[in-house]
Design an enzyme around this catalytic site. Structure first.
Site, PDB file in Angstrom:
ATOM      1  N   SER A  35       0.792  -1.317  -0.597  1.00  0.00           N
ATOM      2  CA  SER A  35       0.239   0.379   0.145  1.00  0.00           C
ATOM      3  C   SER A  35       1.261   1.537  -0.017  1.00  0.00           C
ATOM      4  O   SER A  35       1.798   1.155   0.578  1.00  0.00           O
ATOM      5  CB  SER A  35      -1.200   0.241   1.298  1.00  0.00           C
ATOM      6  OG  SER A  35      -1.388   1.463   1.024  1.00  0.00           O
ATOM      7  N   HIS A  71      -1.623  -1.278  -3.792  1.00  0.00           N
ATOM      8  CA  HIS A  71      -2.479  -0.909  -3.212  1.00  0.00           C
ATOM      9  C   HIS A  71      -2.532   0.751  -3.208  1.00  0.00           C
ATOM     10  O   HIS A  71      -1.633   1.616  -2.419  1.00  0.00           O
ATOM     11  CB  HIS A  71      -2.831  -1.198  -2.445  1.00  0.00           C
ATOM     12  CG  HIS A  71      -4.060  -1.229  -1.621  1.00  0.00           C
ATOM     13  ND1 HIS A  71      -5.435  -1.757  -1.776  1.00  0.00           N
ATOM     14  CD2 HIS A  71      -4.529  -0.605  -0.234  1.00  0.00           C
ATOM     15  CE1 HIS A  71      -6.381  -2.018  -0.901  1.00  0.00           C
ATOM     16  NE2 HIS A  71      -4.909  -1.129  -0.148  1.00  0.00           N
ATOM     17  N   ASP A 124      -4.831   3.920  -2.209  1.00  0.00           N
ATOM     18  CA  ASP A 124      -6.114   3.962  -0.981  1.00  0.00           C
ATOM     19  C   ASP A 124      -5.588   5.083  -0.890  1.00  0.00           C
ATOM     20  O   ASP A 124      -4.938   6.502  -1.339  1.00  0.00           O
ATOM     21  CB  ASP A 124      -5.467   4.377   0.043  1.00  0.00           C
ATOM     22  CG  ASP A 124      -5.064   2.359   0.914  1.00  0.00           C
ATOM     23  OD1 ASP A 124      -6.475   2.015   1.243  1.00  0.00           O
ATOM     24  OD2 ASP A 124      -3.192   2.030   1.373  1.00  0.00           O
ATOM     25  N   MET A 142      -9.307   8.342  -0.127  1.00  0.00           N
ATOM     26  CA  MET A 142      -9.651   8.495   0.830  1.00  0.00           C
ATOM     27  C   MET A 142     -10.268   9.711   0.886  1.00  0.00           C
ATOM     28  O   MET A 142     -10.106  10.574   0.203  1.00  0.00           O
ATOM     29  CB  MET A 142      -9.070   9.159   2.301  1.00  0.00           C
ATOM     30  CG  MET A 142      -8.413   7.172   2.570  1.00  0.00           C
ATOM     31  SD  MET A 142      -7.573   7.423   3.648  1.00  0.00           S
ATOM     32  CE  MET A 142      -6.017   5.902   4.095  1.00  0.00           C
ATOM     33  N   HIS A 196      -8.538   1.220  -3.820  1.00  0.00           N
ATOM     34  CA  HIS A 196      -8.926   0.882  -2.297  1.00  0.00           C
ATOM     35  C   HIS A 196      -9.911   2.594  -1.833  1.00  0.00           C
ATOM     36  O   HIS A 196      -9.522   3.211  -2.075  1.00  0.00           O
ATOM     37  CB  HIS A 196      -8.632   0.822  -1.524  1.00  0.00           C
ATOM     38  CG  HIS A 196      -9.361   0.210  -0.508  1.00  0.00           C
ATOM     39  ND1 HIS A 196      -8.364  -0.001   1.219  1.00  0.00           N
ATOM     40  CD2 HIS A 196     -10.250   0.438   0.107  1.00  0.00           C
ATOM     41  CE1 HIS A 196      -9.437  -0.280   1.704  1.00  0.00           C
ATOM     42  NE2 HIS A 196     -10.596  -0.373   1.458  1.00  0.00           N
ATOM     43  N   MET A 226     -11.824   4.652  -0.193  1.00  0.00           N
ATOM     44  CA  MET A 226     -12.808   4.882   1.178  1.00  0.00           C
ATOM     45  C   MET A 226     -13.455   6.486   0.855  1.00  0.00           C
ATOM     46  O   MET A 226     -12.769   7.364   1.637  1.00  0.00           O
ATOM     47  CB  MET A 226     -10.996   4.893   2.028  1.00  0.00           C
ATOM     48  CG  MET A 226     -11.301   3.671   2.951  1.00  0.00           C
ATOM     49  SD  MET A 226      -9.698   3.387   3.541  1.00  0.00           S
ATOM     50  CE  MET A 226      -8.335   3.351   1.928  1.00  0.00           C
ATOM     51  N   MET A 237     -11.573  -5.717   6.356  1.00  0.00           N
ATOM     52  CA  MET A 237     -10.511  -4.496   7.266  1.00  0.00           C
ATOM     53  C   MET A 237      -9.958  -4.956   8.191  1.00  0.00           C
ATOM     54  O   MET A 237     -10.288  -5.177   9.022  1.00  0.00           O
ATOM     55  CB  MET A 237     -11.110  -2.822   7.204  1.00  0.00           C
ATOM     56  CG  MET A 237     -10.916  -2.204   6.108  1.00  0.00           C
ATOM     57  SD  MET A 237     -10.012  -1.988   4.962  1.00  0.00           S
ATOM     58  CE  MET A 237      -8.746  -1.140   6.407  1.00  0.00           C
ATOM     59  N   ASP A 268      -6.582  -6.289   5.225  1.00  0.00           N
ATOM     60  CA  ASP A 268      -5.343  -4.738   4.686  1.00  0.00           C
ATOM     61  C   ASP A 268      -5.560  -3.533   5.619  1.00  0.00           C
ATOM     62  O   ASP A 268      -7.312  -3.363   6.720  1.00  0.00           O
ATOM     63  CB  ASP A 268      -6.721  -3.802   4.276  1.00  0.00           C
ATOM     64  CG  ASP A 268      -6.051  -2.639   3.558  1.00  0.00           C
ATOM     65  OD1 ASP A 268      -4.651  -2.026   4.273  1.00  0.00           O
ATOM     66  OD2 ASP A 268      -6.562  -1.423   2.493  1.00  0.00           O
TER      67      ASP A 268
END
Ligand code: DX5
Ligand code: ZN
Length: 225
Positions: free
Chosen positions: A11, A36, A38, A40, A69, A71, A140, A178
């Site tokens: 990540s 990966h 992330d 957000m 991913h 979020m 998660m 994760d």
């Protein structure tokens, strides 16, 4: 249920954001199976990271599939941005999608792989009716939002229950985990049924990220039976 080959997905959240390209190249050469990413939004999670331009920039410099991913709230509204930017796997949160099935369909219509993620307090059973439609389920093992948090111990049991539920409904998505994954927790989650290990601080937080990736793989691979 047949187990998938073990994937290690570094990540980039814990990488140096001023040198993201170098970080990706380093783990690519170290044999990363996925990168990966992330995303957000400061609403669904209390942190704000990156968006489509960075996904696009990374796509241009690596052939390793990008595991994006999301979020974010209301992923439906901006899903196309990430597909256009070149996400290979799009993972959305069950808690943040009113129309989860439609989002999964849209990802597949774009010819990409679709994943669904769930927070630590979301019942595993809530995913029952989407399991046969997704390519990956992301469990998660910390509350999403930040790197470097401690692994929540009950997560291994949740992975076991998810794996059993997949068998029950005849689904075989990848099972990703994760949060707080390192060479100590990796064997536990693989034994429980995970086949895709996402690790941020345990790779990019180390002096030797390539060596750290190899150590996680070595610790976990013997548990994949
Ligand atoms: C957390 C992110 C993770 C994060 C994991 O919300 O989804 O991908 O990078 O970081 P570590 O491996 O440090 O727990
Ligand atoms: Zn993540």
């Amino acid at each position: 249920m047949a187990r998938n080959e073990l994937f290690i997905a570094p990540s980039i959240l814990s990488a140096d954001f001023a040198r993201l390209g170098d970080a990706v190249k380093l783990v690519e050469q170290a044999g990363a199976d996925l990168i990966h990413v992330d995303v957000m939004d400061g609403h669904f999670v209390p942190n704000l990271t990156i968006g489509p331009p960075v996904v696009r920039a990374l796509k241009a410099i690596t052939d390793v599939p990008l595991d994006v991913h999301l979020m974010i709230d209301n992923a439906e509204a901006t899903l196309d941005w990430y597909l256009d930017a070149g996400a290979d796997i799009v993972v959305v949160h069950a808690e943040a999608c009113d129309h989860l099935h439609r989002v999964v369909q849209s990802v597949h219509e774009a010819g990409r792989l679709a994943g669904v993620s769930m927070n630590p307090a979301t019942p595993v059973e809530a995913l029952r009716d989407i399991l046969t439609d997704v390519d990956l389920v992301l469990v998660m093992s910390v509350n999403p939002g930040f790197g470097g948090q401690a692994f929540i111990p009950g997560s291994a049991g949740r992975i076991e229950r998810l794996a059993a539920l997949c068998t029950e409904v005849g689904a075989s998505p990848r099972i990703a985990v994760d949060g707080g994954i390192d060479a100590t927790t990796a064997p536990l989650v693989v034994e429980a049924g995970a086949d895709t290990l996402i690790a941020g601080s345990a790779i990019f937080g180390k002096q030797d990220p390539a060596g750290a990736l190899a150590a996680i793989r070595a610790a976990a691979r013997t548990r994949l039976v």
